[in-house]
Scaffold this active site. Structure first.
Site, PDB file in Angstrom:
ATOM      1  N   MET B  35      19.442 -17.109 -23.717  1.00  0.00           N
ATOM      2  CA  MET B  35      19.935 -17.004 -24.888  1.00  0.00           C
ATOM      3  C   MET B  35      20.328 -15.605 -25.224  1.00  0.00           C
ATOM      4  SD  MET B  35      18.441 -19.858 -27.446  1.00  0.00           S
ATOM      5  CE  MET B  35      16.707 -19.122 -27.890  1.00  0.00           C
ATOM      6  N   HIS B  39      15.640  -9.272 -21.198  1.00  0.00           N
ATOM      7  CA  HIS B  39      14.639  -8.457 -20.703  1.00  0.00           C
ATOM      8  C   HIS B  39      14.134  -8.574 -19.368  1.00  0.00           C
ATOM      9  CE1 HIS B  39      12.170 -12.060 -20.788  1.00  0.00           C
ATOM     10  NE2 HIS B  39      12.283 -12.142 -22.249  1.00  0.00           N
ATOM     11  N   ALA B  40      13.154  -7.867 -18.581  1.00  0.00           N
ATOM     12  CA  ALA B  40      12.509  -7.872 -17.306  1.00  0.00           C
ATOM     13  C   ALA B  40      12.416  -9.413 -16.835  1.00  0.00           C
ATOM     14  CB  ALA B  40      11.686  -6.883 -17.009  1.00  0.00           C
ATOM     15  N   HIS B  42      13.979 -12.133 -17.491  1.00  0.00           N
ATOM     16  CA  HIS B  42      15.544 -12.764 -17.386  1.00  0.00           C
ATOM     17  C   HIS B  42      16.080 -11.868 -15.989  1.00  0.00           C
ATOM     18  CE1 HIS B  42      15.425 -13.179 -21.845  1.00  0.00           C
ATOM     19  NE2 HIS B  42      15.702 -14.209 -21.315  1.00  0.00           N
ATOM     20  N   GLN B  66      18.280 -26.046 -31.289  1.00  0.00           N
ATOM     21  CA  GLN B  66      16.852 -25.973 -30.818  1.00  0.00           C
ATOM     22  C   GLN B  66      16.238 -25.005 -31.693  1.00  0.00           C
ATOM     23  OE1 GLN B  66      18.165 -23.989 -26.748  1.00  0.00           O
ATOM     24  NE2 GLN B  66      16.204 -22.763 -27.138  1.00  0.00           N
ATOM     25  N   GLY B 152      12.276 -19.421 -16.549  1.00  0.00           N
ATOM     26  CA  GLY B 152      10.865 -18.582 -16.627  1.00  0.00           C
ATOM     27  C   GLY B 152       9.445 -19.563 -16.748  1.00  0.00           C
ATOM     28  N   GLU B 153       8.518 -19.318 -16.285  1.00  0.00           N
ATOM     29  CA  GLU B 153       7.232 -20.113 -16.585  1.00  0.00           C
ATOM     30  C   GLU B 153       6.704 -19.570 -17.746  1.00  0.00           C
ATOM     31  OE1 GLU B 153       4.460 -19.643 -13.314  1.00  0.00           O
ATOM     32  OE2 GLU B 153       5.460 -21.199 -12.151  1.00  0.00           O
ATOM     33  N   ASP B 155       8.084 -20.368 -20.667  1.00  0.00           N
ATOM     34  CA  ASP B 155       8.420 -21.477 -21.603  1.00  0.00           C
ATOM     35  C   ASP B 155       8.072 -22.776 -20.644  1.00  0.00           C
ATOM     36  OD1 ASP B 155      10.031 -20.507 -24.015  1.00  0.00           O
ATOM     37  OD2 ASP B 155      10.382 -19.408 -22.501  1.00  0.00           O
ATOM     38  N   ILE B 181       6.740 -12.697 -16.377  1.00  0.00           N
ATOM     39  CA  ILE B 181       6.693 -11.222 -16.336  1.00  0.00           C
ATOM     40  C   ILE B 181       6.034 -10.716 -17.632  1.00  0.00           C
ATOM     41  CG2 ILE B 181       7.861  -9.107 -16.033  1.00  0.00           C
ATOM     42  CD1 ILE B 181       8.586 -11.015 -13.702  1.00  0.00           C
TER      43      ILE B 181
END
Lengths: 282, 282
Positions: B35, B39-40, B42, B66, B152-153, B155, B181
């Site tokens: 979205m 940041h690092a 992503h 969402q 990413g984990e 979420d 991260i």
């Protein structure tokens, strides 16, 4: 004269390989999704598929998720060998007959719901139906990625739901509707007609006749609410239990809001233990 | 050193043409759905995308469906130009930034719901969330048809829902999860951290520390219910309003049923008007 039976594939990867082959020849691909028990309505779809695309794929899958717990999934007619012979006659190129365990593997948890045209009518009586249809059609489209998919207007609300679905998910499939094929006495062809006793079969055309009468009334300036109520009474008087007779906007299936909109008349009624549906334009 | 900004496309057909070009070069394609407000976390996904596939596509779309009506859609950070600079640094190949009016055109009516891993946790507090995520991710997958998609984990429940979705619809996309991260003090990177005041920012790592404490207790043989209750108390004691702290099966996200299953600890809590989530393996 019977042609060669079409090749039958059972997995999505076999289907994709075959479709790649068709595309490699430069052909467009048209999919005709069916639950088998093929009749002349399906065959007209396959003929048309061959006309608008170079290659036709017919899927045969009795989809459990569009039947309710008390509905006719277990007794739905399964005539696979006869279906293949009929498809040989019209030279269908490929049959895709997936297994339920491949379509809905262990842990399957996804359901696609289409609002808009699914509201009311069938949904009032079969609330599970369009969710089941939308999910399996999306999967069939994703498996096949055809250029076209053909559906009969006999299931008019389904045609509108699938059209909306394909557009909303950008599946790149042009959904094509084809006019209902009827018996000489007006009964719409349906795989479920096989359930009818001879007496029921003789009564069944009343739905079509009642819709025709309502359409004439409306064309003559009659009130659609009165016309559909009279059609409903006529169907009930023949001994059927009416689920609905309704006049709707032919494009959106929304209730009629004013003059000058295209009108479709739709009906569903029970004849004994068999549920019949039909619809006509006004 | 800044590289060249990636090409930006705004329509599905432009995206498909670009992906066809990548495939024509024999490259595999990895999609990183975001979205924006990169940041690092992503950027680590984009780096990994380039490692596992020859070509990386980053979608940037703040998906309205969402967000709930009282949530932060309108104030969600939008930093498109800075995002492009960051993506230039890691040599992302393509940015897909669709317009909301193209993603959800007039009459759009389709919603995809994934049961299974979506049950409970976030859904108890954001019932609209995973339906919105599943629908937009399915569309992004259908638009791009990548070989891989990276999430990413941070979420974690979303990662499991999207994995289920891709499998259920046979989208042919391998969903890859990447470890969260964190800042030096343990706070998970999130675009929403930008909402925090300096005082809140100093408090925020309590979620991670509390989860670590619970994981240690469980590893030492402690009861997960007691461990998560203590973590919840610790977070609340720091002034946050806890939505949940829970121990779940790390694969299915079902409540724990016995010994010998992989365990994931997940938490969500409000710090002022900012909702933070985090999770760790045990």
């Amino acid at each position: 004269m019977a042609g060669t039976r079409p090749k039958v594939v059972e997995t999505a990867s076999q289907l994709r390989a075959a479709v790649r082959g068709f595309r490699g020849e430069g052909a467009k691909v048209a999919l005709v999704p069916t639950m088998g028990a093929l009749h002349a309505g399906h065959i007209a779809l396959v003929r048309r598929a061959r006309e608008i695309a170079g290659r036709s794929v017919v899927s045969i899958f009795v989809n459990p998720t569009q039947f309710g717990p008390t509905e006719d999934f277990s007794r739905y007619p399964r005539t696979f060998e006869a279906d293949l012979d009929k498809l040989a006659d019209v030279r269908a190129d490929l049959v895709y007959a997936p297994a339920a365990a491949d379509m809905y593997p262990q842990g399957f948890a996804t359901r696609i719901e289409v609002g808009g045209p699914s509201q009311g009518l069938e949904t009032d009586f079969r609330p599970h139906f369009f969710g089941g249809v939308a999910t399996v059609v999306a999967k069939l489209f994703i498996h096949c990625m055809p250029d076209y998919a053909l559906f009969g207007e006999k299931d008019y609300q389904q045609l509108k739901v699938v059209t909306r679905l394909s557009r909303d998910l950008d599946l790149g499939v042009q959904v094509v509707g084809m006019p209902t094929i009827r018996e000489a006495d007006g009964l719409a062809l349906s795989s479920r007609n096989a359930y009818l006793s001879p007496e029921e079969r003789a009564t069944a055309p009343v739905i079509h006749h009642a819709l025709n009468g309502a359409a004439e009334m409306i064309r003559a300036g009659g009130d659609p609410t009165i016309a559909t109520a009279q059609a409903s009474e006529r169907i009930a008087a023949a001994g059927l239990r009416v689920d609905y007779v309704a006049a709707r906007n032919a494009e959106t299936l929304a209730p009629l809001a004013g003059a000058d909109e295209p009108v479709r008349l739709l009906a569903a009624a029970w004849l004994g233990t068999t549920r019949l549906i039909d619809n006509i334009p006004v």
